[in-house]
Scaffold this motif. Sequence first.
Motif, PDB file in Angstrom:
ATOM      1  N   MET A   8       0.826  -1.167   0.000  1.00  0.00           N
ATOM      2  CA  MET A   8       0.000   0.000   0.000  1.00  0.00           C
ATOM      3  C   MET A   8       0.882   1.246   0.000  1.00  0.00           C
ATOM      4  O   MET A   8       1.790   1.373   0.806  1.00  0.00           O
ATOM      5  CB  MET A   8      -0.863  -0.051   1.257  1.00  0.00           C
ATOM      6  CG  MET A   8      -1.934   0.897   1.240  1.00  0.00           C
ATOM      7  SD  MET A   8      -2.941   0.498   2.668  1.00  0.00           S
ATOM      8  CE  MET A   8      -4.357   1.241   2.209  1.00  0.00           C
ATOM      9  N   GLN A   9       0.610   2.143  -0.958  1.00  0.00           N
ATOM     10  CA  GLN A   9       1.401   3.365  -1.082  1.00  0.00           C
ATOM     11  C   GLN A   9       0.825   4.448  -0.194  1.00  0.00           C
ATOM     12  O   GLN A   9      -0.387   4.565  -0.040  1.00  0.00           O
ATOM     13  CB  GLN A   9       1.379   3.864  -2.529  1.00  0.00           C
ATOM     14  CG  GLN A   9       2.187   2.980  -3.454  1.00  0.00           C
ATOM     15  CD  GLN A   9       2.213   3.595  -4.850  1.00  0.00           C
ATOM     16  OE1 GLN A   9       1.447   4.465  -5.153  1.00  0.00           O
ATOM     17  NE2 GLN A   9       3.111   3.093  -5.666  1.00  0.00           N
ATOM     18  N   PRO A  10       1.733   5.241   0.328  1.00  0.00           N
ATOM     19  CA  PRO A  10       1.217   6.346   1.145  1.00  0.00           C
ATOM     20  C   PRO A  10       0.533   7.375   0.250  1.00  0.00           C
ATOM     21  O   PRO A  10       0.965   7.636  -0.859  1.00  0.00           O
ATOM     22  CB  PRO A  10       2.462   6.926   1.811  1.00  0.00           C
ATOM     23  CG  PRO A  10       3.616   6.444   1.003  1.00  0.00           C
ATOM     24  CD  PRO A  10       3.172   5.192   0.315  1.00  0.00           C
ATOM     25  N   GLN A  11      -0.539   7.908   0.730  1.00  0.00           N
ATOM     26  CA  GLN A  11      -1.282   8.902  -0.038  1.00  0.00           C
ATOM     27  C   GLN A  11      -0.571  10.250   0.042  1.00  0.00           C
ATOM     28  O   GLN A  11      -0.024  10.627   1.069  1.00  0.00           O
ATOM     29  CB  GLN A  11      -2.699   9.039   0.501  1.00  0.00           C
ATOM     30  CG  GLN A  11      -3.563   7.869   0.149  1.00  0.00           C
ATOM     31  CD  GLN A  11      -5.025   8.189   0.463  1.00  0.00           C
ATOM     32  OE1 GLN A  11      -5.328   9.171   1.104  1.00  0.00           O
ATOM     33  NE2 GLN A  11      -5.895   7.335  -0.014  1.00  0.00           N
ATOM     34  N   LYS A  12      -0.608  10.972  -1.116  1.00  0.00           N
ATOM     35  CA  LYS A  12       0.001  12.292  -1.159  1.00  0.00           C
ATOM     36  C   LYS A  12      -0.934  13.276  -0.489  1.00  0.00           C
ATOM     37  O   LYS A  12      -2.146  13.224  -0.670  1.00  0.00           O
ATOM     38  CB  LYS A  12       0.234  12.735  -2.595  1.00  0.00           C
ATOM     39  CG  LYS A  12       1.263  11.900  -3.321  1.00  0.00           C
ATOM     40  CD  LYS A  12       1.469  12.428  -4.719  1.00  0.00           C
ATOM     41  CE  LYS A  12       2.461  11.588  -5.464  1.00  0.00           C
ATOM     42  NZ  LYS A  12       2.656  12.065  -6.833  1.00  0.00           N
ATOM     43  N   LYS A  13      -0.343  14.149   0.276  1.00  0.00           N
ATOM     44  CA  LYS A  13      -1.147  15.168   0.922  1.00  0.00           C
ATOM     45  C   LYS A  13      -1.487  16.250  -0.100  1.00  0.00           C
ATOM     46  O   LYS A  13      -0.630  16.659  -0.880  1.00  0.00           O
ATOM     47  CB  LYS A  13      -0.392  15.802   2.088  1.00  0.00           C
ATOM     48  CG  LYS A  13      -0.205  14.902   3.274  1.00  0.00           C
ATOM     49  CD  LYS A  13       0.423  15.678   4.388  1.00  0.00           C
ATOM     50  CE  LYS A  13       0.552  14.819   5.624  1.00  0.00           C
ATOM     51  NZ  LYS A  13       1.143  15.558   6.732  1.00  0.00           N
ATOM     52  N   PRO A  14      -2.701  16.695  -0.123  1.00  0.00           N
ATOM     53  CA  PRO A  14      -3.041  17.780  -1.059  1.00  0.00           C
ATOM     54  C   PRO A  14      -2.355  19.080  -0.637  1.00  0.00           C
ATOM     55  O   PRO A  14      -2.099  19.325   0.541  1.00  0.00           O
ATOM     56  CB  PRO A  14      -4.560  17.902  -0.947  1.00  0.00           C
ATOM     57  CG  PRO A  14      -4.901  17.292   0.359  1.00  0.00           C
ATOM     58  CD  PRO A  14      -3.851  16.264   0.661  1.00  0.00           C
ATOM     59  N   ILE A  15      -2.053  19.887  -1.633  1.00  0.00           N
ATOM     60  CA  ILE A  15      -1.426  21.184  -1.358  1.00  0.00           C
ATOM     61  C   ILE A  15      -2.475  22.081  -0.719  1.00  0.00           C
ATOM     62  O   ILE A  15      -3.598  22.193  -1.223  1.00  0.00           O
ATOM     63  CB  ILE A  15      -0.902  21.814  -2.651  1.00  0.00           C
ATOM     64  CG1 ILE A  15       0.173  20.923  -3.269  1.00  0.00           C
ATOM     65  CG2 ILE A  15      -0.343  23.206  -2.420  1.00  0.00           C
ATOM     66  CD1 ILE A  15       0.663  21.386  -4.620  1.00  0.00           C
ATOM     67  N   PRO A  16      -2.112  22.735   0.369  1.00  0.00           N
ATOM     68  CA  PRO A  16      -3.090  23.621   1.003  1.00  0.00           C
ATOM     69  C   PRO A  16      -3.509  24.753   0.052  1.00  0.00           C
ATOM     70  O   PRO A  16      -2.734  25.225  -0.773  1.00  0.00           O
ATOM     71  CB  PRO A  16      -2.343  24.177   2.216  1.00  0.00           C
ATOM     72  CG  PRO A  16      -1.235  23.214   2.474  1.00  0.00           C
ATOM     73  CD  PRO A  16      -0.894  22.627   1.150  1.00  0.00           C
TER      74      PRO A  16
END
Length: 157
Positions: free
Chosen positions: A1-9
């Motif tokens: 399972m790949q870590p999810q990318k955090k959306p840019i604020p």
Amino acid sequence: MQPQKKPIPVKYFYMGMLITAAFIASVFVFLWQKESNEEKLLKEKGIVTTAWITSLYSSKVSKKSNPNYFMEVMFFHDTSSNKNASTTEAEISVNTGDSIVAEMAKNVAQLHAPLGKLETQRIVIPTYEIYKRYRINDTVKIVFLNENPSIIRLVTK
């Protein structure tokens, strides 16, 4: 399972848009200021002369853009040589018959005075309505700087 990318604020997105808008505005201000400095120089030191149209053309950046209109003109840019042309004027009394010959000699000397350096420059024409008034080989009035003949404008009525 790949870590999810955090959306840019969202604040970074707005900050980027603000910086881009400020950059574009500063470029427009710089170009407008340069144009107004040239206009000021032309009003103060500009020389008005006659030029001949050598070519008329338009160009487009893309298929959807409006065309830009141009004319190329030829003119003599060193007009100061006409003012400083040395003419040998003999001091002759008006009462003598030699006054006519002296006047003719003066006129011939003025005809042989140098006209200056022949210059070819491109002028941007702002609208199609102005562009369609002109034909190749027409004469037009222009204003230019003798120190820098690339700074040139069409004199409109």
